[in-house]
Scaffold this active site. Structure first.
Site, PDB file in Angstrom:
ATOM      1  N   GLY A  99       0.830  -1.217   0.000  1.00 41.10           N
ATOM      2  CA  GLY A  99       0.000   0.000   0.000  1.00 41.10           C
ATOM      3  C   GLY A  99       0.854   1.253   0.000  1.00 41.10           C
ATOM      4  O   GLY A  99       0.740   2.092   0.886  1.00 41.10           O
ATOM      5  N   ALA A 100       1.710   1.391  -1.025  1.00 36.16           N
ATOM      6  CA  ALA A 100       2.733   2.449  -0.955  1.00 36.16           C
ATOM      7  C   ALA A 100       2.658   3.434  -2.115  1.00 36.16           C
ATOM      8  O   ALA A 100       3.657   4.046  -2.477  1.00 36.16           O
ATOM      9  CB  ALA A 100       4.116   1.816  -0.875  1.00 36.16           C
ATOM     10  N   ARG A 115       0.782   6.142  -1.985  1.00 38.23           N
ATOM     11  CA  ARG A 115       0.562   7.469  -1.398  1.00 38.23           C
ATOM     12  C   ARG A 115       0.682   7.347   0.131  1.00 38.23           C
ATOM     13  O   ARG A 115       0.836   6.239   0.667  1.00 38.23           O
ATOM     14  CB  ARG A 115      -0.821   8.030  -1.771  1.00 38.23           C
ATOM     15  N   VAL A 129      -4.381  -6.517  -2.646  1.00 37.01           N
ATOM     16  CA  VAL A 129      -3.826  -7.517  -1.709  1.00 37.01           C
ATOM     17  C   VAL A 129      -4.898  -8.382  -1.054  1.00 37.01           C
ATOM     18  O   VAL A 129      -4.574  -9.370  -0.397  1.00 37.01           O
ATOM     19  CB  VAL A 129      -2.950  -6.872  -0.596  1.00 37.01           C
ATOM     20  N   SER A 165      -2.349   1.145  14.556  1.00 36.95           N
ATOM     21  CA  SER A 165      -2.914   2.461  14.874  1.00 36.95           C
ATOM     22  C   SER A 165      -2.975   2.598  16.387  1.00 36.95           C
ATOM     23  O   SER A 165      -3.040   1.585  17.102  1.00 36.95           O
ATOM     24  CB  SER A 165      -4.335   2.562  14.307  1.00 36.95           C
ATOM     25  N   TYR A 185     -12.330  -1.459  12.419  1.00 40.94           N
ATOM     26  CA  TYR A 185     -10.975  -0.887  12.400  1.00 40.94           C
ATOM     27  C   TYR A 185     -10.237  -1.219  13.694  1.00 40.94           C
ATOM     28  O   TYR A 185      -9.128  -1.757  13.674  1.00 40.94           O
ATOM     29  CB  TYR A 185     -11.071   0.625  12.219  1.00 40.94           C
ATOM     30  N   THR A 216      -9.357  -5.020  14.168  1.00 36.44           N
ATOM     31  CA  THR A 216      -8.318  -5.568  13.270  1.00 36.44           C
ATOM     32  C   THR A 216      -6.954  -4.970  13.587  1.00 36.44           C
ATOM     33  O   THR A 216      -5.928  -5.646  13.464  1.00 36.44           O
ATOM     34  CB  THR A 216      -8.661  -5.345  11.782  1.00 36.44           C
TER      35      THR A 216
END
Ligand SMILES: NC(=O)c1ccc[n+]([C@@H]2O[C@H](COP(=O)([O-])OP(=O)(O)OC[C@H]3O[C@@H](n4cnc5c(N)ncnc54)[C@H](OP(=O)(O)O)[C@@H]3O)[C@@H](O)[C@H]2O)c1
Length: 258
Positions: free
Chosen positions: A14-15, A17, A65, A143, A157, A160
């Site tokens: 996931g790169a 941005r 993915v 996070s 969110y 996970t």
């Protein structure tokens, strides 16, 4: 401080941005060759150009993915292109906001695949390559809302992201004896052009000013580079004693005592 990452090979998921791109660029500055993925090809190619401007090679693989076999393809094509893999940064992630009762099985499957299973699949495929390289490092981007309550509407969110921290701790127990360190980084609210905080800041500036005053002791949103610097340290030999850790990068935003 020389991080000793020159000519290492790193995968960052996931790169194209945001935080993932920032991490890939930071590792490229350190001399890592990089493999990146995202769904949108145009932004991915643009990110690859920025990465290669640091004088390293970049393999950019457009993929989702969450699709079966894709994390494994990412690892296989990286190994084929570079002949080794030393670092995995599991950055990809997203959110499905909604009251718990309103979230469907599809919502849960989507977020579990994206925020949790994609990381399991990438790491499981990559570990033999890390082992073959004589060790390595894995770092997941979780996070602060994996360490503490994020609030109503964040069940998918929050849970996970907590699962990812839990996973990294157990993986560290199993893999550290083989020289593979596993850590996670828990960002607070990070703003970058086009990101969700940037959008909210533009749409509701007064509300966001109040949010900052109330929630961010440092008095501003975090920057991508601040997360990227932390990740670069954690995946380097300079962090040789750091494994099974989850590091907040949040300017004091989180309240958890553990
Ligand atoms: N920004 C924050 O304030 C913050 C705070 C705490 C934690 N985090 C975590 O940090 C990570 C990065 O956040 P961000 O804000 O930089 O996210 P973002 O702006 O949404 O970027 C996500 C990246 O992942 C890619 N991606 C999304 N879904 C994908 C999929 N199914 N397959 C492959 N690639 C996919 C995106 O490209 P495509 O859309 O083209 O696929 C993009 O490159 C996430 O795990 C997030 O939960 C962020």
């Amino acid at each position: 401080m020389d991080l000793g990452l020159t000519d290492h090979v790193a995968i960052v998921t996931g790169a194209s941005r945001g935080i993932g791109k920032g991490i890939a660029l930071r590792l490229a500055e350190e001399g890592c060759h990089i493999a990146i993925c995202a769904r949108g090809e145009e932004a991915l190619e643009a990110a690859a150009d920025e990465i290669e401007a640091h004088g390293v090679a970049c393999l950019a693989l457009p993929m989702d993915v969450t699709e079966e076999g894709e994390p494994e393809r990412l690892v296989a094509e990286t190994a084929e292109r570079f002949g080794q893999i030393n670092v995995i940064v599991g950055n990809v992630g997203g959110n499905r906001r909604g009251q718990f009762e309103d979230l469907s099985d599809d919502d849960w499957e989507f977020i579990l695949d994206l925020n949790f299973k994609s990381h399991i699949r990438t790491s499981r495929a990559a570990i033999p390559h890390l082992r073959e390289a004589g060790g390595g490092a894995i770092c997941y981007i979780t996070s602060i809302f994996g360490r503490e309550l994020g609030g109503a509407g964040l069940s998918a969110y929050n849970s996970t992201k907590s699962a990812l921290i839990s996973l990294s701790k157990v993986m560290a127990q199993e893999l550290t004896p083989e020289g593979i360190r596993v850590n996670s980084v828990a960002p607070g609210s990070i703003r970058f052009p086009g990101g969700s905080w940037d959008r909210r800041m533009k749409e509701q500036p007064e509300k966001m000013k109040a949010f900052i005053a109330e929630n961010l002791p440092i008095g501003r949103f975090g920057r991508v580079e601040e997360v990227a610097d932390t990740v670069a340290f954690l995946v380097s030999e300079r962090a040789s004693l750091v494994t099974g850790a989850c590091l907040n990068v949040d300017g004091g935003q989180s309240h958890s005592l553990i």
